[in-house]
Design a protein around this motif. Sequence first.
Motif, PDB file in Angstrom:
ATOM      1  N   ALA A 166       0.830  -1.206   0.000  1.00  0.00           N
ATOM      2  CA  ALA A 166       0.000   0.000   0.000  1.00  0.00           C
ATOM      3  C   ALA A 166       0.862   1.253   0.000  1.00  0.00           C
ATOM      4  CB  ALA A 166      -0.930  -0.002   1.214  1.00  0.00           C
ATOM      5  N   ILE A 188      -4.659   8.653   0.201  1.00  0.00           N
ATOM      6  CA  ILE A 188      -5.503   8.147  -0.888  1.00  0.00           C
ATOM      7  C   ILE A 188      -6.592   9.150  -1.235  1.00  0.00           C
ATOM      8  CG2 ILE A 188      -7.234   6.372  -1.437  1.00  0.00           C
ATOM      9  CD1 ILE A 188      -5.329   4.399   0.126  1.00  0.00           C
ATOM     10  N   HIS A 189      -7.229   9.719  -0.219  1.00  0.00           N
ATOM     11  CA  HIS A 189      -8.264  10.736  -0.477  1.00  0.00           C
ATOM     12  C   HIS A 189      -7.668  11.960  -1.174  1.00  0.00           C
ATOM     13  CE1 HIS A 189     -11.486   8.631   1.424  1.00  0.00           C
ATOM     14  NE2 HIS A 189     -10.987   8.705   2.656  1.00  0.00           N
ATOM     15  N   GLU A 248      -5.774   1.382  -1.753  1.00  0.00           N
ATOM     16  CA  GLU A 248      -6.831   1.239  -0.756  1.00  0.00           C
ATOM     17  C   GLU A 248      -7.127  -0.229  -0.472  1.00  0.00           C
ATOM     18  OE1 GLU A 248     -11.306   2.832   0.359  1.00  0.00           O
ATOM     19  OE2 GLU A 248     -10.529   3.168  -1.657  1.00  0.00           O
ATOM     20  N   GLN A 249      -7.134  -1.041  -1.508  1.00  0.00           N
ATOM     21  CA  GLN A 249      -7.394  -2.468  -1.321  1.00  0.00           C
ATOM     22  C   GLN A 249      -6.311  -3.106  -0.442  1.00  0.00           C
ATOM     23  OE1 GLN A 249      -7.527  -4.673  -5.006  1.00  0.00           O
ATOM     24  NE2 GLN A 249      -8.599  -6.390  -4.088  1.00  0.00           N
ATOM     25  N   GLN A 271      -6.640  -1.854   3.218  1.00  0.00           N
ATOM     26  CA  GLN A 271      -7.731  -2.515   3.945  1.00  0.00           C
ATOM     27  C   GLN A 271      -7.268  -3.866   4.484  1.00  0.00           C
ATOM     28  OE1 GLN A 271     -10.542  -1.258   4.827  1.00  0.00           O
ATOM     29  NE2 GLN A 271     -10.888   0.481   3.477  1.00  0.00           N
ATOM     30  N   TYR A 315      -3.364   3.186   9.222  1.00  0.00           N
ATOM     31  CA  TYR A 315      -4.449   3.043   8.249  1.00  0.00           C
ATOM     32  C   TYR A 315      -5.047   4.401   7.888  1.00  0.00           C
ATOM     33  CZ  TYR A 315      -9.185   2.088   6.573  1.00  0.00           C
ATOM     34  OH  TYR A 315     -10.351   2.078   5.849  1.00  0.00           O
ATOM     35  N   ALA A 356      -4.304   4.952  -6.371  1.00  0.00           N
ATOM     36  CA  ALA A 356      -5.141   5.038  -5.175  1.00  0.00           C
ATOM     37  C   ALA A 356      -6.025   3.811  -4.961  1.00  0.00           C
ATOM     38  CB  ALA A 356      -5.994   6.303  -5.229  1.00  0.00           C
ATOM     39  N   ASP A 357      -6.681   3.317  -6.000  1.00  0.00           N
ATOM     40  CA  ASP A 357      -7.629   2.215  -5.814  1.00  0.00           C
ATOM     41  C   ASP A 357      -6.923   0.937  -5.355  1.00  0.00           C
ATOM     42  OD1 ASP A 357      -9.575   3.970  -6.597  1.00  0.00           O
ATOM     43  OD2 ASP A 357      -9.825   3.152  -8.614  1.00  0.00           O
ATOM     44  N   MET A 362      -5.105   6.375   4.339  1.00  0.00           N
ATOM     45  CA  MET A 362      -6.364   6.785   3.709  1.00  0.00           C
ATOM     46  C   MET A 362      -6.390   8.289   3.424  1.00  0.00           C
ATOM     47  SD  MET A 362      -8.204   4.267   2.880  1.00  0.00           S
ATOM     48  CE  MET A 362      -9.496   5.366   2.271  1.00  0.00           C
TER      49      MET A 362
END
Length: 454
Positions: A301, A337-338, A314-315, A318, A330, A310-311, A334
Motif C-alpha cells: 500500500a 488516498i483521499h 486502498e485495497q 484494507q 491506516y 489510489a484504488d 487513507m
Amino acid sequence: IDAYGERSIAVLAFDDMSPDGDQEYMSDGIAEEILNLLAKVPDLRVISRSSAFSFKGKDLPIPEIAAQLNTAFVLEGSVRKAGNQIRITAQLIEAGSDTHRWSETYDRELQNVFDIQDDIAAQVVEELKSALPGNTPKSARVNEEAYELVLQARYLWNRRAEGDDEQALELYKQAIKIDPDYAPAWTGLSVAYAVAAQFGRIEKSEGMQKAREAVDRALELAPEYSEAHVRLGQALARERDAQGMLSSYQRAFELDPNNPLVLGVLAQQAGKEGRIDKVAELYDRAAVIDPLGAIWPGNKASWLIRFRRADEAEQALQRFFELNNKRRAYLEGMADIHNIRGEYEDALKVLSEVPIAEFNLVRQAVALYGAGRIEESNKILEDMKTVPIKEAKMGVGLIYAARGEAALAYEWLNQAEGMLPWAIVYDAYARVLTDDPGWKPFVDSFDWPWDYEY
C-alpha cells in the motif's frame, strides 16, 4: 485452495509435552526445521513460520486454521524431551475432510533428531507424491548440542522479550564455539551483531564489522544458504555497495524464490528503482506464503500510494488493517488516498482522528488547499518554513509540489539535504510534478546508487 491445489501445507508449532514444560524452544525449533526442509521441495507451497506459528496456544479446529492460511494440508505434532531422550509425534491432516493421512511417534536419543526431521518431511512428501516431483531435502548433520543452542537462540530472537536479543547473541557464540562450521549459527550471529550495533548496545562500527565477518564465514561454509545471502546484501547496503547488495539479493532469490524475507527485500529494491508493478507482484507472492503477515499488504500500500495508484492502494491498505488493526497507519494512508483522488473533505475528516505531526501537517495542508481553505493551508506552510530541519524543508517542498508550484517545490526539496533520493522522488505529492519539464533534471541531480525510472 489456490493454483498450488493440494501442493500446499502449513507446519504448526509443535506442542511442548516435556515434564517441566520448559522445552518450547525445542518444539518450536523442530517444527521450524521441518518447515524449512519442506520449503525446499519444488512446487510445494509451505506457509511461513510467522503465519503458521500465529495459531500457537489457540484452540482452533484444523479446517479453520487451513482456511485462514489457504492450505490443503496441516502438519501438527508434539515434542517431549527429558535428558537426552526425545519423543516426537507428528500428524499430517487433510484439511478439507479433517482426516489424518499419516501419523507417527518417534522415541529416540537427541542425536537422532536429524533423522526424525528427515523422516517426517519424507513421509509428508510421500503422501503428496502424486503432486510433487523430486526428492526430499535432508537436514544438515551438526553437533546436537550446537543445534540445541541455535534453537534456543532463534526462540529468544522471535520472542523478543527484554534481554532476549543479547542472550541470543551469546547462544550463537556458544554454538559456534562447539561447532565452528555451523553456517546458520554464523548467520544468526551476524543479525544479532547488526541489531546490537544499530541499537547502541555495542559500538556501531565494531558491531557492523563483526556482523559482516560472521555472514562472510556463513557463506564460506554454505554458499547456497539463502538467508546468508540476504544478510550479506543488508551488510553491503550499509557499506553503500549497491551492486553487491543487488547481486546478493538476486542470488538469495535464485536459491529460495518462496522465502518472504527474500521477496520483501527484492520488493523494496524494485520500489527504489521505480518498478511499481514488480513491487506489487513480489509483495503479493510474499503474502501467499505468509498470508497473515500484515507487513506485505502494508508495504505494498505504501508503494502504491507513492505512485498515486489510489484504488489498488486502498485495497492493500484494507487488508493491512484487517491483519493488524493499526488504526493510525491506516488513517494516514487513507488521507493520502483521499488527497490523491481529490477527495479533500474526506482527507480532512480522516486527519481529524490522528495527531497532526510532521508529515500529517503536509497531508493537512494539501487537503485544506484542495478544499479551498487557502489561508489555513498557507498558515501551515509558513509555519513549516521556520522549522530548521530537513524533514520540514521536504514537507514545504511537497506542499508546493501538490499545488503544482514546481519552481518553489524544487527549491525546497533540494534543501532537504540528507533525505534519501527515493524518499523524495517517490513521494505521492512530489510525483504530481512528473510531467513538469523540470522533473527529469531534478531527479537526475541526485546521486542514485542504482538504476531507476521516474
